[in-house]
Design a protein around this motif. Structure first.
Motif, PDB file in Angstrom:
ATOM      1  N   GLU A 149       0.802  -1.214   0.000  1.00 47.80           N
ATOM      2  CA  GLU A 149       0.000   0.000   0.000  1.00 47.80           C
ATOM      3  C   GLU A 149       0.840   1.271   0.000  1.00 47.80           C
ATOM      4  O   GLU A 149       0.301   2.370  -0.002  1.00 47.80           O
ATOM      5  CB  GLU A 149      -0.933   0.006   1.223  1.00 47.80           C
ATOM      6  CG  GLU A 149      -1.985  -1.087   1.187  1.00 47.80           C
ATOM      7  CD  GLU A 149      -2.839  -1.001  -0.077  1.00 47.80           C
ATOM      8  OE1 GLU A 149      -3.304   0.102  -0.397  1.00 47.80           O
ATOM      9  OE2 GLU A 149      -3.018  -2.043  -0.734  1.00 47.80           O
ATOM     10  N   ALA A 150       2.175   1.122   0.031  1.00 48.38           N
ATOM     11  CA  ALA A 150       3.063   2.285   0.079  1.00 48.38           C
ATOM     12  C   ALA A 150       3.640   2.565  -1.301  1.00 48.38           C
ATOM     13  O   ALA A 150       3.717   1.683  -2.167  1.00 48.38           O
ATOM     14  CB  ALA A 150       4.188   2.053   1.080  1.00 48.38           C
ATOM     15  N   GLU A 151       4.048   3.819  -1.503  1.00 45.78           N
ATOM     16  CA  GLU A 151       4.681   4.172  -2.764  1.00 45.78           C
ATOM     17  C   GLU A 151       5.710   5.278  -2.541  1.00 45.78           C
ATOM     18  O   GLU A 151       5.607   6.085  -1.619  1.00 45.78           O
ATOM     19  CB  GLU A 151       3.655   4.624  -3.798  1.00 45.78           C
ATOM     20  CG  GLU A 151       2.973   5.944  -3.492  1.00 45.78           C
ATOM     21  CD  GLU A 151       2.008   6.351  -4.604  1.00 45.78           C
ATOM     22  OE1 GLU A 151       1.444   5.458  -5.248  1.00 45.78           O
ATOM     23  OE2 GLU A 151       1.841   7.559  -4.823  1.00 45.78           O
ATOM     24  N   ALA A 152       6.724   5.270  -3.404  1.00 46.82           N
ATOM     25  CA  ALA A 152       7.749   6.316  -3.419  1.00 46.82           C
ATOM     26  C   ALA A 152       7.750   6.941  -4.806  1.00 46.82           C
ATOM     27  O   ALA A 152       7.846   6.232  -5.814  1.00 46.82           O
ATOM     28  CB  ALA A 152       9.116   5.730  -3.100  1.00 46.82           C
ATOM     29  N   THR A 153       7.642   8.267  -4.858  1.00 48.48           N
ATOM     30  CA  THR A 153       7.607   8.987  -6.134  1.00 48.48           C
ATOM     31  C   THR A 153       8.864   9.818  -6.280  1.00 48.48           C
ATOM     32  O   THR A 153       9.217  10.602  -5.389  1.00 48.48           O
ATOM     33  CB  THR A 153       6.367   9.905  -6.197  1.00 48.48           C
ATOM     34  OG1 THR A 153       5.194   9.120  -6.002  1.00 48.48           O
ATOM     35  CG2 THR A 153       6.294  10.593  -7.545  1.00 48.48           C
ATOM     36  N   ASP A 154       9.539   9.651  -7.404  1.00 50.66           N
ATOM     37  CA  ASP A 154      10.781  10.373  -7.675  1.00 50.66           C
ATOM     38  C   ASP A 154      10.532  11.858  -7.884  1.00 50.66           C
ATOM     39  O   ASP A 154       9.610  12.253  -8.596  1.00 50.66           O
ATOM     40  CB  ASP A 154      11.431   9.781  -8.929  1.00 50.66           C
ATOM     41  CG  ASP A 154      12.399  10.750  -9.580  1.00 50.66           C
ATOM     42  OD1 ASP A 154      13.354  11.147  -8.912  1.00 50.66           O
ATOM     43  OD2 ASP A 154      12.162  11.123 -10.755  1.00 50.66           O
ATOM     44  N   LEU A 155      11.372  12.656  -7.245  1.00 46.16           N
ATOM     45  CA  LEU A 155      11.372  14.100  -7.498  1.00 46.16           C
ATOM     46  C   LEU A 155      12.709  14.528  -8.114  1.00 46.16           C
ATOM     47  O   LEU A 155      13.127  15.664  -8.001  1.00 46.16           O
ATOM     48  CB  LEU A 155      11.119  14.863  -6.187  1.00 46.16           C
ATOM     49  CG  LEU A 155       9.819  14.522  -5.464  1.00 46.16           C
ATOM     50  CD1 LEU A 155       9.706  15.310  -4.167  1.00 46.16           C
ATOM     51  CD2 LEU A 155       8.608  14.800  -6.350  1.00 46.16           C
ATOM     52  N   GLY A 156      13.410  13.581  -8.764  1.00 48.28           N
ATOM     53  CA  GLY A 156      14.705  13.835  -9.384  1.00 48.28           C
ATOM     54  C   GLY A 156      15.820  13.360  -8.492  1.00 48.28           C
ATOM     55  O   GLY A 156      16.435  14.159  -7.800  1.00 48.28           O
ATOM     56  N   THR A 157      16.125  12.040  -8.503  1.00 46.98           N
ATOM     57  CA  THR A 157      16.892  11.524  -7.372  1.00 46.98           C
ATOM     58  C   THR A 157      17.529  10.163  -7.579  1.00 46.98           C
ATOM     59  O   THR A 157      17.302   9.489  -8.577  1.00 46.98           O
ATOM     60  CB  THR A 157      15.933  11.419  -6.176  1.00 46.98           C
ATOM     61  OG1 THR A 157      16.651  11.094  -5.011  1.00 46.98           O
ATOM     62  CG2 THR A 157      14.912  10.342  -6.402  1.00 46.98           C
TER      63      THR A 157
END
Length: 306
Positions: free
Chosen positions: A161-169
């Motif tokens: 249920e978790a997610e990580a979204t890239d912000l330039g990394t």
């Protein structure tokens, strides 16, 4: 009354004690009392059966011709240790069925995605690639992502249920039984639960967070960005972390089952360990932190700290 998980943990402790004090009548009597509970008796039978299988595998390998024995010596212990890990350590094999890419013990893989991003998969890990979209599902284990940034098409890593979204990394994601752990080396990441139970968390270099969406909580900390994903270089850099975390980090690199026992596993330690030589890392742990390392069979190792 103990439940099945308690009995499985205690079964390994009894195996050690019975080996150390085989002629102690008091120990034997207490062991027999413990086995009167059905769940504990079942746990002991499972453990004893797996130990017998491992012994038989060793005998079979030594009895075959040299070429065959070498293959058996590699395949059988690993397979049986994996089964033992499934019974007593909770490593989930079902997600591997749905994976596009997996790694074995001590194995890393580097993938270049269609968008130019790069994924380094840690040992005993599995991911699924969602077609042409900039989305990866981490099914088990750990991965390090070096993402080609595209603000119009964010790169996402999903785990439960978790997610990580890239912000330039460049960032690491690890899936545990209790959720997702994210550590940022460069740039930024937004951590969130897809059901919105936790407000999104923006992470910067050196930030780490443990996200448990099922429980609706998270825990944040910081470390040196250079220490993030040090496993990609074959090193484990630990700064003020519980000893149990060190043992857990060694497991994917260790041939056979590696178990941790004792209240001393909560003690915080600092150190640098060589992941490619886990026996040396365990020796360093024993010398520096007073841990006891017992090898029950060639493929079962138990680390104890009181």
């Amino acid at each position: 009354m103990n439940d099945g998980d308690d009995c499985r943990r205690e079964a390994a402790d009894w195996m050690i004690l019975l080996q150390e004090r085989p002629d102690d009548d008091a120990v034997q009597a207490e062991f027999e009392r413990w086995r009167r509970e059905p769940a504990c008796d079942a746990a002991w039978r499972e453990l004893d059966h797996v130990r017998d299988l491992i012994r038989q595998a060793g005998a079979l390998a030594s009895a075959r011709p040299i070429g065959f024995a070498r293959r058996r010596a590699t395949i059988l212990p690993a397979a049986i240790a994996a089964c033992f890990a499934g019974l007593f350590a909770g490593w989930a094999f079902l997600p591997l069925v749905f994976a596009d890419v997996t790694t074995g013990t001590g194995q890393m893989r580097v993938l270049r995605l269609a968008d130019g991003s790069r994924v380094t998969l840690a040992p005993r890990s599995a991911i699924a690639l969602d077609g042409p979209s900039r989305q990866v599902r981490l099914l088990s284990g750990t991965a390090f992502f070096q993402v080609r940034h595209d603000a119009a098409h964010p790169f996402r890593v999903l785990a439960g249920e978790a997610e990580a979204t890239d912000l330039g990394t460049a960032f690491e994601v690890r899936r545990d039984d209790d959720g997702l752990r994210i550590a940022v080396r460069e740039g930024g990441v937004r951590a969130a639960c897809r059901d919105g139970v936790i407000a999104p968390i923006d992470l910067r270099p050196g930030d780490m967070t443990a996200l448990d969406c099922a429980a609706g909580r998270y825990r944040s900390s910081t470390s040196a960005p250079s220490a993030m994903a040090s496993w990609t270089q074959g090193q484990l850099i630990v700064t003020d972390r519980p000893l149990r975390d060190v043992v857990a980090a060694l497991r994917p690199w260790h041939r056979g089952l590696l178990m941790a026992r004792g209240a001393g596993m909560a003690r915080h330690v600092t150190g640098v360990y060589d992941l490619r030589h886990t026996d040396q890392a365990l020796t360093a742990m024993r010398r520096a932190h007073g841990a006891t390392v017992r090898q029950i069979t060639p493929w079962i190792t138990i680390v104890t700290a009181d």
